[in-house]
Design a protein around this motif. Sequence first.
Motif, mmCIF file in Angstrom:
data_model
loop_
_atom_site.group_PDB
_atom_site.id
_atom_site.type_symbol
_atom_site.label_atom_id
_atom_site.label_comp_id
_atom_site.label_asym_id
_atom_site.label_seq_id
_atom_site.Cartn_x
_atom_site.Cartn_y
_atom_site.Cartn_z
ATOM 1 N N ALA A 70 0.810 -1.219 0.000
ATOM 2 C CA ALA A 70 0.000 0.000 0.000
ATOM 3 C C ALA A 70 0.842 1.267 0.000
ATOM 4 O O ALA A 70 0.468 2.259 -0.643
ATOM 5 C CB ALA A 70 -0.935 -0.008 1.213
ATOM 6 N N CYS A 71 1.970 1.272 0.713
ATOM 7 C CA CYS A 71 2.775 2.497 0.804
ATOM 8 C C CYS A 71 3.242 2.989 -0.563
ATOM 9 O O CYS A 71 3.051 4.165 -0.896
ATOM 10 C CB CYS A 71 3.964 2.277 1.747
ATOM 11 S SG CYS A 71 3.526 2.237 3.501
ATOM 12 N N PRO A 72 3.854 2.138 -1.398
ATOM 13 C CA PRO A 72 4.233 2.628 -2.733
ATOM 14 C C PRO A 72 3.043 3.056 -3.575
ATOM 15 O O PRO A 72 3.137 4.031 -4.330
ATOM 16 C CB PRO A 72 4.956 1.425 -3.354
ATOM 17 C CG PRO A 72 5.394 0.592 -2.204
ATOM 18 C CD PRO A 72 4.337 0.768 -1.164
ATOM 19 N N VAL A 73 1.919 2.346 -3.447
ATOM 20 C CA VAL A 73 0.745 2.705 -4.239
ATOM 21 C C VAL A 73 0.207 4.067 -3.821
ATOM 22 O O VAL A 73 -0.143 4.901 -4.659
ATOM 23 C CB VAL A 73 -0.345 1.621 -4.105
ATOM 24 C CG1 VAL A 73 -1.639 2.076 -4.778
ATOM 25 C CG2 VAL A 73 0.133 0.316 -4.722
ATOM 26 N N TRP A 74 0.125 4.314 -2.515
ATOM 27 C CA TRP A 74 -0.318 5.629 -2.038
ATOM 28 C C TRP A 74 0.637 6.723 -2.502
ATOM 29 O O TRP A 74 0.214 7.826 -2.876
ATOM 30 C CB TRP A 74 -0.411 5.636 -0.518
ATOM 31 C CG TRP A 74 -1.636 5.010 0.071
ATOM 32 C CD1 TRP A 74 -1.687 3.941 0.912
ATOM 33 C CD2 TRP A 74 -2.993 5.425 -0.110
ATOM 34 N NE1 TRP A 74 -2.985 3.659 1.266
ATOM 35 C CE2 TRP A 74 -3.809 4.555 0.644
ATOM 36 C CE3 TRP A 74 -3.609 6.434 -0.847
ATOM 37 C CZ2 TRP A 74 -5.197 4.672 0.694
ATOM 38 C CZ3 TRP A 74 -4.989 6.557 -0.799
ATOM 39 C CH2 TRP A 74 -5.769 5.685 -0.046
ATOM 40 N N LEU A 120 -4.421 0.104 5.620
ATOM 41 C CA LEU A 120 -4.567 0.859 4.376
ATOM 42 C C LEU A 120 -4.515 2.358 4.647
ATOM 43 O O LEU A 120 -3.828 3.115 3.950
ATOM 44 C CB LEU A 120 -5.878 0.476 3.699
ATOM 45 C CG LEU A 120 -6.071 0.911 2.245
ATOM 46 C CD1 LEU A 120 -5.041 0.259 1.346
ATOM 47 C CD2 LEU A 120 -7.480 0.571 1.779
ATOM 48 N N GLY A 121 -5.249 2.818 5.669
ATOM 49 C CA GLY A 121 -5.220 4.235 6.011
ATOM 50 C C GLY A 121 -3.920 4.653 6.646
ATOM 51 O O GLY A 121 -3.373 5.726 6.348
ATOM 52 N N GLY A 122 -3.384 3.800 7.523
ATOM 53 C CA GLY A 122 -2.130 4.146 8.196
ATOM 54 C C GLY A 122 -0.963 4.249 7.237
ATOM 55 O O GLY A 122 -0.094 5.116 7.387
ATOM 56 N N THR A 127 3.150 7.466 4.739
ATOM 57 C CA THR A 127 3.866 7.796 3.508
ATOM 58 C C THR A 127 3.828 9.298 3.239
ATOM 59 O O THR A 127 4.817 9.885 2.775
ATOM 60 C CB THR A 127 3.253 7.038 2.320
ATOM 61 O OG1 THR A 127 3.318 5.633 2.573
ATOM 62 C CG2 THR A 127 4.000 7.344 1.031
ATOM 63 N N MET A 128 2.714 9.940 3.560
ATOM 64 C CA MET A 128 2.600 11.372 3.314
ATOM 65 C C MET A 128 3.475 12.196 4.258
ATOM 66 O O MET A 128 3.814 13.336 3.939
ATOM 67 C CB MET A 128 1.138 11.813 3.427
ATOM 68 C CG MET A 128 0.245 11.302 2.310
ATOM 69 S SD MET A 128 0.844 11.717 0.644
ATOM 70 C CE MET A 128 1.672 10.187 0.182
ATOM 71 N N GLY A 502 6.063 11.497 -4.181
ATOM 72 C CA GLY A 502 5.172 10.483 -3.634
ATOM 73 C C GLY A 502 5.697 9.075 -3.859
ATOM 74 O O GLY A 502 5.668 8.234 -2.964
ATOM 75 N N ALA A 503 6.163 8.805 -5.067
ATOM 76 C CA ALA A 503 6.722 7.491 -5.370
ATOM 77 C C ALA A 503 7.958 7.213 -4.523
ATOM 78 O O ALA A 503 8.146 6.100 -4.016
ATOM 79 C CB ALA A 503 7.062 7.398 -6.852
#
Length: 563
Positions: A70-74, A120-122, A127-128, A502-503
């Motif tokens: 999820a982290c890379p996707v976000w 998923l939210g965390g 990441t942000m 972001g990536a």
Amino acid sequence: MAPPRQPLFTASRLQSATYLLGVCPFSIAFLVFLNSSVSFVVSDVIGLESGEGDAIGTLGFADELLALVACPVWGLLSDKIGVRYVCTAGYAIIALSLVLFVQASNVYPQLLLGRLLFSLGGSAVSTMVTAVLPTVTESNNKSNQQRRSHHIWRASLSSEVTITPSRFERRLSRQAEAEQTASSSSRLAGFVGMFAGCGALIALAVFLPLPARFEKYGSSPADAVKQSYYIVSLVALIISIVCFFGLRNLPGEQGKHLRSLWTPPSEAVESNGSQPSSSVNHLNLLYAFSLSFKQPDILLGYVGGFVARASSVGISLFIPLFVNHYYRNSDLCSNPGSDVISRRDLGDIKKSCPEAYILASILTGVSQLIALLCAPAFGYLSEKSRRSNFPLLFATIAGITGYVAFPLLPSPQFKGPNGNGGVFLIMSLIGISQIGAIVCSLGILSNGVLSINPQPSHERPSLQVPNPSEDETHSAPQGEHEPLLSKPGSSLATNNLNHLKGAIAGIYSLYGGAGILILTKLGGLLFDVLSSGSPFYIMAIFNGMLLVSGIACGLWRYQRMSA
């Protein structure tokens, strides 16, 4: 005349406050609350009689596995729609997951699905934290970058004449500004670490005592846990709303909207003027990963994230486990066992061995307090020694010393026959190691994203410039503080990776998640079959890897500067 000092924030006060007081602390606070209270959900809400430890371990492992993806996707998504929407969605998902978490009536699949939703939210908000950092320290907006790019092209085609004093002064001003932007990024990373530490304190001082307070007012244990989760969920929803309004119009985020998800790249270029190279595609993640083989600074930031996340688990999980193991093997627990407490409570250190819980809380508290106090200092020192990475090297040496020394102590106690007050020094070294890895890796990665690195001698601009007439033509609209002019292909404008922040943040979190998985699985296995000190020796090895990486990066910079 030297340019004025670059401000710590180039974002507005509202945007900066939202980042430091909202995104940073609560990305940690909700995670600490869930990890610390999940045992109460399993025992009091679901009523699981046995296998509590296995259930909690499985939930945590599934959480990290999902976060790896999820982290890379976000991060990739934030490059397309903007960090504002990802932060908003992340905290909204956390709010929903906390409500659903306490509605579960079984561990599998209901509680597992709730934990995966929280992951998923965390993963979005964690990441942000990394992705927003270069945004609030980026000193130039889109129009400035376009003017800068145009001016570099004109300069590369102009005739070479003797530099004028005014032109030379402006060049020095631009070089100083580029260096000050990197300083801002490093200093801000220190405050990010400090406010993230405050998030853990919020969870410990405000969120975790809620069940006891509700029980005091007459609620049953199960209802008290549910009511606490509802309160924390409401806080997460408020933070989500704050992020939606507080992170509007961030520098460099122009043209990023939800409609970018269904707008073809060609139309996006026409509508908002963004360059085709900044449109997000599936190759961005691979490119962000490949940067670790091309730019030592990016690699050092990734390895720092690996060690930083693993350190958090080493402190929060294995120190209490080590202390509990020592107390049980030494027969120091006052509770005689199952005759006094229920079977399901035997795995809860608070109830089965309160003395070990108190000592573990003191030791981890000292470690986190020292980390919190040292965060701004690491940010300041990172600003002063970007070329040598001395603060990071010092943190790794402290980590190697602390993690090796702790399991070698005759006792983790600070008083008593085998006690030694030196355990507090060791805990301080471990805390310094953790915060040093967090702050320095964030600062290094942010500077790498902004491509603010010491320039080698052959890439430094010569004292030959366009003719004075062209200089006068372009100097007015660009202003005194445009970045340093350099040769085509080596400018800050062309090397800037802000469109991939972001990536890159996603890959940074991916490395961190890998560190947690390796330490928890390998460290836990060796803890049982080899030695209770094995997880700490693994952490010492991780810090050794970071030390070698830091030295290698410093040597690369030295060779590049002297080339």
